[in-house]
Design an enzyme around this catalytic site. Structure first.
Site, PDB file in Angstrom:
ATOM      1  N   HIS A   1       9.578   2.613   9.166  1.00 36.17           N
ATOM      2  CA  HIS A   1       9.340   1.637  10.230  1.00 36.17           C
ATOM      3  C   HIS A   1       8.091   2.073  11.003  1.00 36.17           C
ATOM      4  CE1 HIS A   1      10.354  -1.514  13.051  1.00 36.17           C
ATOM      5  NE2 HIS A   1      10.039  -0.679  14.025  1.00 36.17           N
TER       6      HIS A   1
ATOM      7  N   LYS B   1      13.253  -8.352   3.934  1.00 33.01           N
ATOM      8  CA  LYS B   1      14.578  -9.000   3.909  1.00 33.01           C
ATOM      9  C   LYS B   1      15.640  -7.995   4.333  1.00 33.01           C
ATOM     10  CE  LYS B   1      13.607 -13.066   2.602  1.00 33.01           C
ATOM     11  NZ  LYS B   1      13.944 -14.215   3.420  1.00 33.01           N
TER      12      LYS B   1
ATOM     13  N   SER C   1       0.827  -1.214   0.000  1.00 33.68           N
ATOM     14  CA  SER C   1       0.000   0.000   0.000  1.00 33.68           C
ATOM     15  C   SER C   1       0.859   1.260   0.000  1.00 33.68           C
ATOM     16  CB  SER C   1      -0.960   0.001   1.193  1.00 33.68           C
ATOM     17  OG  SER C   1      -0.258   0.147   2.403  1.00 33.68           O
TER      18      SER C   1
ATOM     19  N   ASP D   1      17.000  -1.280  11.363  1.00 33.01           N
ATOM     20  CA  ASP D   1      16.232  -0.163  11.936  1.00 33.01           C
ATOM     21  C   ASP D   1      17.100   0.807  12.727  1.00 33.01           C
ATOM     22  OD1 ASP D   1      13.910  -1.296  10.903  1.00 33.01           O
ATOM     23  OD2 ASP D   1      13.610  -2.532  12.695  1.00 33.01           O
TER      24      ASP D   1
HETATM   25  C1  GRF Z   1       4.193  -0.883   6.902  1.00 33.92           C
HETATM   26  O1  GRF Z   1       3.640  -0.879   8.172  1.00 33.92           O
HETATM   27  C2  GRF Z   1       5.641  -0.449   6.967  1.00 33.92           C
HETATM   28  O2  GRF Z   1       5.891   0.464   7.956  1.00 33.92           O
HETATM   29  C3  GRF Z   1       6.314  -1.712   7.295  1.00 33.92           C
HETATM   30  O3  GRF Z   1       5.601  -2.690   6.574  1.00 33.92           O
HETATM   31  C4  GRF Z   1       4.274  -2.255   6.333  1.00 33.92           C
HETATM   32  C5  GRF Z   1       4.075  -2.307   4.853  1.00 33.92           C
HETATM   33  O4  GRF Z   1       2.786  -2.050   4.459  1.00 33.92           O
HETATM   34  N1  GRF Z   1       7.729  -1.603   7.071  1.00 33.92           N
HETATM   35  P1  GRF Z   1       2.473  -2.021   2.902  1.00 33.92           P
HETATM   36  O5  GRF Z   1       3.031  -3.314   2.308  1.00 33.92           O
HETATM   37  O6  GRF Z   1       3.108  -0.840   2.292  1.00 33.92           O
HETATM   38  O7  GRF Z   1       0.986  -1.995   2.823  1.00 33.92           O
END
Ligand code: GRF
Length: 289
Positions: free
Chosen positions: A204, A186, A107, A245
């Site tokens: 994150h 990954k 998304s 992170d």
């Molecule tokens: C998000 O919460 C992002 O912060 C995390 O993974 C999720 C990905 O969501 N790293 P999407 O695949 O972009 O919907």
């Protein structure tokens, strides 16, 4: 110096030597050809003659290096190099070629791609590739719907070194300048990070440095935040370095936890923040480079 060139041109050591050879041979050849034309035109080495000679070399040079690059197998690099040079001469800013890496629903990738499509030619960014490790992710459809090339990377039983080489080959093939991680699960190998210093960013779903590191992804992060009865959570957009992170923080956005908040409800709030801020920060960071 050579390492700097390698990083700037995003090529491996062998390619770098072949490129330098192409420059040397192409340059010598253009000098020789210009001299030949110079002689055929009956020109002399006075002021006008020297000016004409410089113009001749400048006109002949691109054809010579392109010709030689076919023999050295570096035609792809030189086509890009000359087109960048041409854009610079014309004062045109070439768009930065960005790859989005995603493993999940995609998304964030969708949000970034569609926002950039709504403002073509204004952001100097081109999403040039969507890469995933998961052949079933929705992000492949997002790429397809937006006519963006995609790649699936298979990392099973590969060493970190082999994985880095694989990523780099794909990045070079698509001439990628900058990498945006959007839910990519990954670990990015050190070899790729070293070739893209401060040119890989991640989002994150928590306020780093808390709730980061291995195992802290998706709903696990939100459950941990709720279990610790935090008052706030949010998002952290940061550069990627060799520790999970950990890289320098670019932006954080926060939201409050309400009474009765669950991991599920918090994840929705945080995703809302991601969609609201990630594209803006990507555009800001990429344009600063
Ligand atoms: C998000 O919460 C992002 O912060 C995390 O993974 C999720 C990905 O969501 N790293 P999407 O695949 O972009 O919907």
């Amino acid at each position: 110096m050579l390492t700097k060139l390698q990083l700037k041109w995003k090529v491996n050591e062998t390619q770098l030597w072949l490129i330098l050879l192409t420059f040397a041979v192409g340059g010598t050849l253009s000098g020789k050809l210009a001299k030949l034309v110079f002689g055929l035109m009956g020109l002399h080495f006075n002021f006008i003659g020297i000016m004409m000679y410089i113009v001749l070399v400048t006109l002949i040079w691109p054809f010579c290096v392109l010709g030689v690059s076919v023999l050295t197998g570096q035609i792809g690099f030189f086509r890009r190099y000359l087109s960048t040079l041409w854009s610079k001469i014309l004062g045109k800013k070439k768009p930065v070629r960005v790859a989005i890496f995603a493993s999940g629903g995609g998304s964030n990738a969708k949000q970034i791609i569609e926002t950039l499509h709504s403002y073509p030619n204004t952001m100097h960014i081109q999403i040039a590739l969507v890469l995933t490790n998961n052949p079933n992710t929705g992000v492949l459809l997002v790429a397809q719907n937006n006519q963006i090339p995609s790649a699936i990377i298979y990392l099973k039983s590969k060493t970190e070194c082999q994985a880095a080489a694989e990523y780099l080959a794909i990045m070079h093939q698509h001439n990628i300048d900058f990498i945006v991680l959007a839910g990519y699960l990954k670990k990015i190998p050190a070899g790729l990070i070293q070739q893209y210093p401060q040119k890989i960013i991640n989002i994150h779903p928590a306020l780093l440095p808390a709730y980061g590191g291995a195992g802290m992804y998706g709903i696990h992060v939100h459950n941990a935040v709720v279990a610790a009865a935090e008052k706030h959570s949010g998002i952290t957009i940061h550069y990627v370095d060799e520790v999970y992170d950990h890289g320098k923080i670019i932006f954080q956005g926060t939201c409050e936890l309400e009474v009765g908040e669950t991991g599920e409800s918090l994840s929705k709030k945080v995703l809302g923040l991601e969609h609201r801020y990630y594209t803006r920060e990507v555009v800001g960071v990429v344009n600063k480079k």
